[in-house]
Motif scaffolding. Structure first.
Motif, PDB file in Angstrom:
ATOM      1  N   CYS A 152      41.037  42.098  42.357  1.00  9.63           N
ATOM      2  CA  CYS A 152      41.472  42.261  43.753  1.00  9.63           C
ATOM      3  C   CYS A 152      41.485  40.902  44.439  1.00  9.63           C
ATOM      4  O   CYS A 152      41.242  39.881  43.802  1.00  9.63           O
TER       5      CYS A 152
ATOM      6  N   ASN B 157      39.499  40.130  47.101  1.00 11.41           N
ATOM      7  CA  ASN B 157      38.316  39.951  47.949  1.00 11.41           C
ATOM      8  C   ASN B 157      37.487  38.752  47.496  1.00 11.41           C
ATOM      9  O   ASN B 157      37.813  38.077  46.522  1.00 11.41           O
TER      10      ASN B 157
ATOM     11  N   ARG C 266      39.796  32.035  41.517  1.00  8.61           N
ATOM     12  CA  ARG C 266      39.148  32.882  40.514  1.00  8.61           C
ATOM     13  C   ARG C 266      38.661  31.989  39.373  1.00  8.61           C
ATOM     14  O   ARG C 266      39.175  30.881  39.166  1.00  8.61           O
TER      15      ARG C 266
ATOM     16  N   LYS D 119      30.598  43.990  41.902  1.00  9.35           N
ATOM     17  CA  LYS D 119      31.204  44.140  40.564  1.00  9.35           C
ATOM     18  C   LYS D 119      31.208  42.831  39.772  1.00  9.35           C
ATOM     19  O   LYS D 119      31.510  42.819  38.588  1.00  9.35           O
ATOM     20  N   LEU D 120      30.888  41.705  40.440  1.00  5.34           N
ATOM     21  CA  LEU D 120      30.896  40.427  39.732  1.00  5.34           C
ATOM     22  C   LEU D 120      29.814  40.435  38.646  1.00  5.34           C
ATOM     23  O   LEU D 120      28.664  40.819  38.902  1.00  5.34           O
TER      24      LEU D 120
ATOM     25  N   CYS E 115      37.132  37.479  36.848  1.00  3.75           N
ATOM     26  CA  CYS E 115      37.539  38.806  37.322  1.00  3.75           C
ATOM     27  C   CYS E 115      38.719  38.591  38.258  1.00  3.75           C
ATOM     28  O   CYS E 115      38.705  37.664  39.058  1.00  3.75           O
ATOM     29  N   ASP E 116      39.729  39.415  38.123  1.00  5.54           N
ATOM     30  CA  ASP E 116      40.911  39.228  38.969  1.00  5.54           C
ATOM     31  C   ASP E 116      41.457  40.581  39.398  1.00  5.54           C
ATOM     32  O   ASP E 116      42.650  40.809  39.392  1.00  5.54           O
TER      33      ASP E 116
HETATM   34  S1  SF4 Z   1      35.972  40.643  44.493  1.00  4.52           S
HETATM   35 FE1  SF4 Z   1      34.897  41.733  42.846  1.00  4.52          FE
HETATM   36  S2  SF4 Z   1      36.391  43.119  41.951  1.00  4.52           S
HETATM   37 FE2  SF4 Z   1      37.533  41.648  43.187  1.00  4.52          FE
HETATM   38  S3  SF4 Z   1      38.113  40.047  41.736  1.00  4.52           S
HETATM   39 FE3  SF4 Z   1      36.158  39.408  42.630  1.00  4.52          FE
HETATM   40  S4  SF4 Z   1      34.534  40.172  41.271  1.00  4.52           S
HETATM   41 FE4  SF4 Z   1      36.470  41.244  40.750  1.00  4.52          FE
END
Ligand code: SF4
Length: 499
Positions: free
Chosen positions: A326, A328, A282, A335-336, A323-324
Motif C-alpha cells: 500500500c 501508507n 520502500r 504488518k511490517l 513490502c509494497d
Molecule cells: S504500510 Fe504496511 S502494508 Fe503498507 S507497504 Fe508498508 S509495511 Fe506493507
C-alpha cells in the motif's frame, strides 16, 4: 573514440558499486553503449576533451549538493580539506555550471541532469544559500531532461529513445519541460503561486510524492514529473553483480573497498532527510544468493584480507523489510516484518563463506527497529562502536523531525545488557521547533551519554519537509506556526551549549 554517453562529474570517479555513476557506466556498457567520464572539469575547455557524445551528456555534481559541499551550515566557505575529505574544486551550483559549459561548446547536444543536486531541485525549491526560492533546475541548466533518484532504468531508456530518434516524454523517474499538461497529472501550485504565498508552498510540499505523476506550471511551461519506476530485487542483483574493478580512488571511500550493498531505500521518513525524494520510499533488498555470490567474488581478489568492510544500506537493519502492499507509512505499520530474520540469516551465512574472517556493519542502524535477537547477532559485527542517530531527545523536536518512534534509554539498556559494546551518538541542533530550552536538555543528556560523535547544525537542504518548515515557519501538515531558530547567533548558541 566517439562515446555514446559522456558523464560529467563533480567528484572523482571510481569503478565501484558505491559510486552511482559506476553502476550506470557498467550497465550502459553491458547494453552495448560506450561511456566516457570527465571528472571535475575546471574550465569549459575540459568539457570538450572527449568530444561530443553520440547520444547524451550526463551531468551530476556528485554524491552531494555542491552548495552543501562548499559551505558550512552557517554559510561559511569550507576549507578544502574539511569538506568530507574531498580535495577537489567543484564550482557552486556545479550541475548548472557544467550544463551551461556543455551548451556553449556543443549547442545541439542532449543534456541529461542527474544526481542529488538536480533531483532535489526538480521543482520550485527553497535555496538556503541564496535565502529565496528558485525555479526547477531544468530552467537554469538548460538541460533536456532530468533523472531523479537512482537512474539505471531511466538512463537505459533515454539511451534507447535517443538511438531510435524517439521523444523523451513519458519516461518513469524523469522530469521534463512541456507546453502541455497531460491528463492524469496532479498539478502542484505553480512557481508563481508558491513564490507569493507560504501557505501555497506548504501545499506544494504536501503534494510531493515520487509515486505519482506531478506537474508544476512555471511561466509558460509545465515541469512534468513521471512517477518513479519500480525496482525489484532482481534489478538490484543485476546492478551489483556488474564487473566492477572495485578500485577506490576517493579518500572518503578508502577502507570501504570491500563493502557490500544489501538493499536500497529507507522507510524512516525523517523530515530532514532527502532519501524519500530519491526513491520509491520502500525497501528493495537484494537476494541472499546474489550477496553471497558477491562476497565469494571478493574473497578471490588478491588484495582481500578477509574482512567485509561494511554490510548495509541506508539503515543496515532494514534489509529484508520489503513490502509494497500500500502507500501508507511502513515504519508505523503493524504488518511490517520487524523480525530481522533475513538480515540475521544473511550475516550468519556470510560468516560461513571460506576466506571470510569478519563481516562489519558500519552503516547506521535504526535503533528503534532493532530487536534483541538482531542485537545478539550484531554484536559480532560491530567494528569498535555502533553508530546510532537519535538526533535529539526532546519529544517536541523529535516530532518535528518525524523521529519520535523509539525509546533511546530502553535501547541503551538492552544494548548494554546483551553485552554489545559501546554506542556512539549523532545529534542535530537548530532544527525547526528546537528552542534553547530543548538544546539545554539535549546538552544535559549528552553529558550523561558521553560518547557523542557528532552534533551538526541543521542545514535546510532543498525540498525536504524540514526545509519547508524552516522557510515558511509553518508546520506544513497543520499550517500552524512553529518556532524556527534562524539567526546565526542562535544556531551557534544551540551548538555551543553542547560543548
Ligand atoms: S504500510 Fe504496511 S502494508 Fe503498507 S507497504 Fe508498508 S509495511 Fe506493507
Amino acid at each position: 573514440m566517439v562515446y555514446d554517453v559522456i558523464f560529467v562529474l563533480g567528484e572523482r570517479f571510481c569503478d565501484h558499486p558505491l559510486c552511482g555513476v559506476a553502476i550506470l557506466k557498467r550497465l550502459l556498457e553491458k547494453n552495448n553503449y560506450s561511456v566516457g567520464i570527465i571528472e571535475i572539469p575546471k574550465t569549459e575547455k575540459d568539457i570538450t576533451k572527449l568530444g561530443k557524445p553520440n547520444l547524451f551528456f550526463g551531468v551530476s555534481s556528485g554524491s552531494i549538493d555542491s552548495m552543501l559541499r562548499n559551505y558550512t551550515a552557517l554559510k561559511k566557505k569550507r576549507e578544502e580539506k574539511e569538506v568530507l575529505n574531498y580535495t577537489q574544486e567543484v564550482p557552486d551550483r556545479a550541475a548548472i555550471v557544467y550544463s551551461n559549459w556543455i551548451r556553449k561548446k556543443f549547442k545541439d547536444s542532449l543534456i541529461v541532469l542527474g544526481g542529488i543536486e538536480s533531483s532535489l531541485r526538480r521543482f520550485t525549491h527553497y535555496d538556503y544559500w541564496q535565502d529565496s526560492l528558485r525555479k526547477s533546475i531544468i530552467f537554469d541548466s538548460r538541460a533536456d531532461i532530468l533523472v531523479y533518484g537512482y537512474g539505471e532504468k531511466q538512463c537505459l531508456e533515454i539511451a534507447k529513445r535517443i538511438s531510435n530518434k524517439e521523444p523523451l516524454f513519458g519516461i518513469e523517474g524523469t522530469c521534463i519541460k512541456s507546453r502541455e499538461l497531460p491528463k492524469g497529472f496532479i498539478e502542484l501550485p505553480s512557481h508563481e503561486e508558491v513564490s507569493g504565498s507560504k501557505g501555497k508552498f506548504c501545499e506544494m510540499q504536501n503534494l510531493l510524492d515520487n509515486n505519482k505523476d506531478l506537474a508544476q506550471k512555471t511561466g509558460n511551461f509545465y515541469i512534468l514529473q513521471y512517477k518513479f519506476p519500480k525496482y525489484s530485487s532482481k534489478d538490484l542483483d543485476e546492478y551489483y553483480e556488474l564487473p566492477f574493478t572495485r578500485k577506490i580512488s576517493i579518500d572518503y571511500l578508502k577502507g570501504f573497498e570491500f563493502s557490500v550493498v544489501t538493499h536500497r531505500g529507507c522507510i524512516g521518513n525523517c523530515n530532514f532527510c532527502s532519501l524519500k525524494l530519491m526513491s520509491s520510499g520502500r525497501i528493495i533488498s537484494r537476494s541472499e544468493e546474489s550477496i553471497l555470490k558477491e562476497v565469494e567474488y571478493l574473497t578471490k581478489l588478491p588484495y582481500f584480507k578477509g574482512n567485509i568492510d561494511d554490510l548495509g544500506g541506508p539503515s543496515a537493519n532494514m534489509y529484508g523489510m520489503d513490502c509494497d502492499k500500500c502507500n501508507n507509512n511502513c515504519i508505523d505499520c503493524k504488518k511490517l516484518d520487524k523480525s530481522h530474520s533475513r538480515i540475521i540469516h544473511l550475516l550468519r551465512q556470510i560468516k560461513k563463506v571460506k576466506g571470510i574472517k569478519n563481516v562489519y556493519v558500519r552503516s547506521g542502524v535504526r535503533y528503534d527497529l532493532a530487536n534483541d535477537e538482531y542485537l545478539e547477532e550484531l554484536k559480532h559485527h560491530i567494528p569498535g562502536k555502533l553508530k546510532i542517530a537519535p538526533e535529539h531527545i526532546s519529544p517536541d523536536v523529535l516530532e518535528m523531525m518525524n523521529k519520535n518512534k523509539g525509546n533511546l534509554d530502553d535501547f541503551i539498556k538492552r544494548f548494554k545488557k546483551l553485552g554489545c559494546g559501546e554506542l556512539v551518538f549523532y545529534f542535530m541542533v537548530a532544527h525547526p521547533g528546537s528552542t534553547m530550552k530543548d538544546a539545554k536538555e539535549l546538552a544535559e543528556k549528552t553529558k550523561k551519554l558521553k560518547n557523542t560523535e557528532s552534533v551538526q547544525i541543521f542545514t535546510p537542504t532543498p525540498m525536504t519537509i524540514s526545509t519547508c518548515m524552516y522557510y515558511t515557519g509553518l508546520n506544513p501538515k497543520t499550517k500552524k506556526p512553529i518556532y524556527v531558530p534562524r539567526t546565526y547567533k542562535e544556531k551557534k548558541d544551540q551548538r555551543r551549549i553542547l560543548g
